[in-house]
Structure formats: structure tokens, C-alpha cells
Design a protein around this motif. Structure first.
Motif, mmCIF file in Angstrom:
data_model
loop_
_atom_site.group_PDB
_atom_site.id
_atom_site.type_symbol
_atom_site.label_atom_id
_atom_site.label_comp_id
_atom_site.label_asym_id
_atom_site.label_seq_id
_atom_site.Cartn_x
_atom_site.Cartn_y
_atom_site.Cartn_z
ATOM 1 N N MET A 1 -21.839 -17.562 28.860
ATOM 2 C CA MET A 1 -21.362 -18.917 29.129
ATOM 3 C C MET A 1 -21.491 -19.770 27.873
ATOM 4 S SD MET A 1 -22.637 -21.655 32.009
ATOM 5 C CE MET A 1 -24.261 -21.869 31.276
ATOM 6 N N ARG A 2 -20.373 -20.322 27.451
ATOM 7 C CA ARG A 2 -20.363 -21.164 26.245
ATOM 8 C C ARG A 2 -20.915 -22.543 26.589
ATOM 9 N NH1 ARG A 2 -17.795 -20.274 20.926
ATOM 10 N NH2 ARG A 2 -18.442 -22.104 19.756
ATOM 11 N N LEU A 3 -21.923 -22.975 25.843
ATOM 12 C CA LEU A 3 -22.589 -24.246 26.090
ATOM 13 C C LEU A 3 -22.041 -25.369 25.223
ATOM 14 C CD1 LEU A 3 -26.265 -22.918 26.194
ATOM 15 C CD2 LEU A 3 -24.778 -23.401 28.156
ATOM 16 N N VAL A 4 -21.670 -25.026 23.986
ATOM 17 C CA VAL A 4 -21.182 -26.016 23.022
ATOM 18 C C VAL A 4 -19.897 -25.479 22.415
ATOM 19 C CG1 VAL A 4 -21.703 -27.308 20.925
ATOM 20 C CG2 VAL A 4 -23.548 -26.724 22.502
ATOM 21 N N SER A 5 -18.837 -26.263 22.447
ATOM 22 C CA SER A 5 -17.551 -25.785 21.931
ATOM 23 C C SER A 5 -17.262 -26.274 20.519
ATOM 24 C CB SER A 5 -16.417 -26.242 22.866
ATOM 25 O OG SER A 5 -16.413 -27.655 22.990
ATOM 26 N N ASN A 6 -17.923 -27.336 20.082
ATOM 27 C CA ASN A 6 -17.649 -27.887 18.753
ATOM 28 C C ASN A 6 -18.545 -27.256 17.696
ATOM 29 O OD1 ASN A 6 -19.542 -29.877 20.396
ATOM 30 N ND2 ASN A 6 -20.193 -29.971 18.262
ATOM 31 N N PRO A 7 -18.159 -27.338 16.426
ATOM 32 C CA PRO A 7 -19.036 -26.834 15.350
ATOM 33 C C PRO A 7 -20.313 -27.652 15.286
ATOM 34 C CG PRO A 7 -17.147 -28.003 14.436
ATOM 35 C CD PRO A 7 -16.887 -27.868 15.901
ATOM 36 N N VAL A 8 -21.435 -26.986 14.991
ATOM 37 C CA VAL A 8 -22.736 -27.648 14.963
ATOM 38 C C VAL A 8 -23.365 -27.686 13.572
ATOM 39 C CG1 VAL A 8 -23.228 -27.127 17.372
ATOM 40 C CG2 VAL A 8 -23.909 -25.481 15.608
ATOM 41 N N LEU A 9 -22.851 -26.871 12.663
ATOM 42 C CA LEU A 9 -23.446 -26.721 11.335
ATOM 43 C C LEU A 9 -22.363 -26.741 10.273
ATOM 44 C CD1 LEU A 9 -25.797 -25.801 9.353
ATOM 45 C CD2 LEU A 9 -25.184 -23.457 9.982
ATOM 46 N N CYS A 10 -22.698 -27.311 9.122
ATOM 47 C CA CYS A 10 -21.841 -27.177 7.936
ATOM 48 C C CYS A 10 -22.645 -26.548 6.816
ATOM 49 C CB CYS A 10 -21.308 -28.531 7.480
ATOM 50 S SG CYS A 10 -20.379 -28.437 5.915
ATOM 51 N N ASN A 11 -22.159 -25.450 6.282
ATOM 52 C CA ASN A 11 -22.695 -24.872 5.056
ATOM 53 C C ASN A 11 -21.858 -25.422 3.901
ATOM 54 O OD1 ASN A 11 -24.659 -23.350 6.345
ATOM 55 N ND2 ASN A 11 -23.343 -21.563 6.554
ATOM 56 N N TYR A 12 -22.424 -26.415 3.219
ATOM 57 C CA TYR A 12 -21.688 -27.130 2.172
ATOM 58 C C TYR A 12 -22.136 -26.583 0.817
ATOM 59 C CZ TYR A 12 -18.730 -31.150 1.000
ATOM 60 O OH TYR A 12 -17.683 -31.942 0.587
ATOM 61 N N TYR A 13 -21.275 -25.773 0.210
ATOM 62 C CA TYR A 13 -21.590 -25.164 -1.082
ATOM 63 C C TYR A 13 -21.297 -26.173 -2.191
ATOM 64 C CZ TYR A 13 -22.183 -20.643 1.166
ATOM 65 O OH TYR A 13 -22.644 -19.616 1.948
ATOM 66 N N LEU A 14 -22.349 -26.767 -2.741
ATOM 67 C CA LEU A 14 -22.192 -27.790 -3.770
ATOM 68 C C LEU A 14 -21.728 -27.186 -5.087
ATOM 69 C CD1 LEU A 14 -25.327 -30.004 -3.092
ATOM 70 C CD2 LEU A 14 -23.036 -30.125 -2.074
ATOM 71 N N THR A 15 -22.135 -25.960 -5.337
ATOM 72 C CA THR A 15 -21.711 -25.186 -6.499
ATOM 73 C C THR A 15 -22.130 -23.747 -6.252
ATOM 74 O OG1 THR A 15 -21.833 -24.927 -8.907
ATOM 75 C CG2 THR A 15 -23.852 -25.602 -7.778
ATOM 76 N N TYR A 16 -21.430 -22.806 -6.868
ATOM 77 C CA TYR A 16 -21.878 -21.416 -6.811
ATOM 78 C C TYR A 16 -22.799 -21.095 -7.990
ATOM 79 C CZ TYR A 16 -18.072 -20.831 -3.401
ATOM 80 O OH TYR A 16 -17.254 -20.948 -2.305
ATOM 81 N N ARG A 17 -22.927 -22.016 -8.917
ATOM 82 C CA ARG A 17 -23.782 -21.791 -10.084
ATOM 83 C C ARG A 17 -25.250 -21.743 -9.665
ATOM 84 N NH1 ARG A 17 -21.154 -25.612 -14.855
ATOM 85 N NH2 ARG A 17 -18.974 -25.354 -14.219
#
Length: 325
Positions: free
Chosen positions: A1-17
């Protein structure tokens, strides 16, 4: 059973360096610009509108971004829970600017023995982690130690806990190693059982669903547990939305100030619907995408993850921000 349908997390890559060259990671090998403050502000507002609760400013090494404090402040202004993981090399230099802006501050440490940790990171940084702990404590911060667990270092958990974590009042986060792009490795059944035992100890955090998923052989295409694309938004340093996750990186969409509209578009949602079902998804057990997957659908992994999730968020005081009201 799906409880939450919206995205809950953002992985924000500020740089790959990165200023380290860890052998179990290949992100630092990629050429990369830095996220711009203007684009990030637009995106963070859209993340809030999409229902995202947590933003992980990551990399590469996120402290290489000279405006990290401003990015964190914008996220806090939007009511988001912020998390940053760092190797500690730059933390003492920028700690004052970052104070009070990071809800979950993690210092990476792979061994309680300086030479071994420095060897795994490809740079001398053990002493900087120890210094970072002291600096953070002086500023009233509550950092954690993020320990990536391999077969060769699992025996060091007691020493790391007793010598570094407990004396400093730090939570020890056990992060089981995972495989991707020909890097990383797997853990034996004995090591997984040992991790479960350690996860029950005071001041130790282990998401036991990680262990269960590895016992089950990872994600399976016929009945996917992975909800990477519907739970987690991945934004690249080039200001692109990456789908279905960073590690697979099947397609990238330029955001251009329209993150919410883009994510809700038919083209993106078609890719979202393929989460966990693509050929490369078979056997996947990547922690940073499985953890939010465990949180949105009530199944055996949800129940396995629940005790440790409650334990950690109670310790950190972030549980109130995760409530739906």
C-alpha cells in the motif's frame, strides 16, 4: 500500500568535484561545474511545492561550493530538512558560516585508525575529521559519524564507537557498502547479521531494511521495491533533472527554472513509471535511493526500516518536521 505519492527527498549534487579520491566511489572522476545560486533558489522553491521534505546537498564534496551556506539558508527558509555529508577537510574553515543550517551533519570516517582511513580516501583527512568533531561541538552542532561498512573494516565498529562516537556523544551511522558501475562490493551473510546486532545498540543507527534487501538479493524487476524516481529528485551540477536516479542516469532534462512543471510532465512521468523495472535495476541495493523507497510504501521493508528511522529522528529532533501536518 502506497502511503506517500509525492517525492520526499532531493539529492542535490552541488558539484561532482571532490578533494578526495575514494576507491569505492567514482563520482569524483567526472568533470563538473558548480550549481549556481540563482538556479538553486528557483529549484528549492519548486521542491517545496512538490512536497519534498529533505534536501541532501551532496557531491563530490559539497563544501567545495563556496555558497553552501546560502543554499542551506534558502532550504531552511522553505522549511526543508537539510543534510550534508563531508570528508571534513574543509569543515573547520567554513564551520562558522554553516552553523545552525544543517539538520543532519555527517562526517565520513572509514576507520578509527588514521592510516587506514586516509588510505581509503586517497588523502590525509583523518585528523581533519577529528578536528571537525571538536569544532562542531564548540558551535553547538550535533554531527554524526558515517561509517561505510566493508568486510575488511566491520571488526572496527567497537573501536570506532568506543574511541570516537561515545566520548563525543555522536551517533554512529552504519552505511553498508553497495555495488554500482564496477565499484563497491558486497557483504557476507555473517557481516549482515553482525550489522543487525550492532544496529540495536545505543547511539548506533542502521536501517535494517538495507540488510533485508541484501538478503533478498536486492531489487527485482518482477516486483520492484525501488521507488527512486517517484520518491527522490536528482539535480545535477549542470541544473538538469536526472532520471531515474544518479547512478543509472538514463536521461537528463534541462530544468531552466521550471522544475515543478518538468517533473509533472508526461515525458518525465513515463520514465518515473519505469523505476525499479529497467534492466540495470535488477539486484540494485543503493542505499541513498532505497532508504526513501522504504518510507513511502507499507511492506516488509517499511516495517524493517521503521524502528531505526524513528530512533534516529528522535535523537536528532527532526521527527516533528516529518509529520504530515
Amino acid at each position: 500500500m502506497r502511503l506517500v505519492s509525492n517525492p520526499v527527498l532531493c539529492n542535490y549534487y552541488l558539484t561532482y568535484r571532490c578533494n578526495a579520491t575514494c576507491g569505492f566511489c567514482d563520482i569524483w572522476e567526472r568533470p563538473s561545474p558548480y550549481v549556481t545560486l540563482e538556479s538553486a533558489k528557483n529549484n528549492i522553491r519548486d521542491l517545496k511545492a512538490l512536497g519534498v521534505k529533505v534536501i541532501d546537498f551532496t557531491g563530490g564534496e559539497p563544501l567545495l561550493h563556496r555558497q553552501l551556506d546560502l543554499l542551506l539558508q534558502e532550504a531552511k527558509n522553505q522549511g526543508l530538512i537539510t543534510t550534508v555529508t563531508t570528508n571534513g577537510l574543509l569543515y573547520p574553515k567554513y564551520a562558522n558560516r554553516l552553523a545552525g543550517l544543517i539538520d543532519m551533519l555527517h562526517f565520513s570516517l572509514d576507520s578509527p585508525i588514521a592510516e587506514e582511513h586516509d588510505r581509503s580516501r586517497g588523502v590525509k583527512c583523518f585528523d581533519k575529521v577529528i578536528e571537525s568533531i571538536e569544532v562542531a561541538k564548540q558551535l553547538g552542532e550535533r554531527p554524526d559519524i558515517l561509517f561505510t561498512v566493508f568486510e575488511h573494516n566491520i571488526h572496527q565498529i567497537p573501536q570506532l564507537l568506543e574511541d570516537i562516537c561515545l566520548p563525543n556523544g555522536l551517533v554512529l551511522i552504519l552505511n553498508p557498502v553497495f555495488e554500482y558501475n564496477d565499484v563497491g562490493s558486497q557483504l557476507s551473510a555473517a557481516a549482515l547479521q553482525e550489522l543487525t546486532n550492532w544496529g540495536k545498540q545505543k547511539n548506533v543507527y542502521l536501517n535494517d531494511a538495507f540488510v533485508q534487501l541484501r538478503i533478498d538479493g536486492g531489487n527485482h524487476l518482477e516486483d520492484p521495491i525501488c521507488k527512486a524516481a517517484s520518491t527522490t529528485l536528482v539535480i545535477s551540477p549542470e541544473d538538469k533533472l536526472v532520471l531515474p536516479c544518479y547512478h543509472l542516469g538514463l536521461k537528463e532534462f534541462p530544468i531552466e527554472g521550471r522544475l515543478k512543471t518538468l517533473y509533472q510532465s508526461e515525458e518525465v512521468q513515463k520514465l518515473v513509471a519505469l523505476e525499479g523495472k529497467l534492466p540495470a535495476c535488477e539486484g540494485c541495493a543503493i542505499n541513498c535511493y532505497m532508504q526513501p523507497s522504504f518510507a513511502v510504501e507499507m511492506n516488509k521493508y517499511w516495517w524493517k526500516a521503521l524502528p531505526s528511522t524513528l530512533k534516529y529522528n528522535w535523537i536528532k529532533g527532526t521527527w516533528k518536521q516529518l509529520l504530515p501536518f
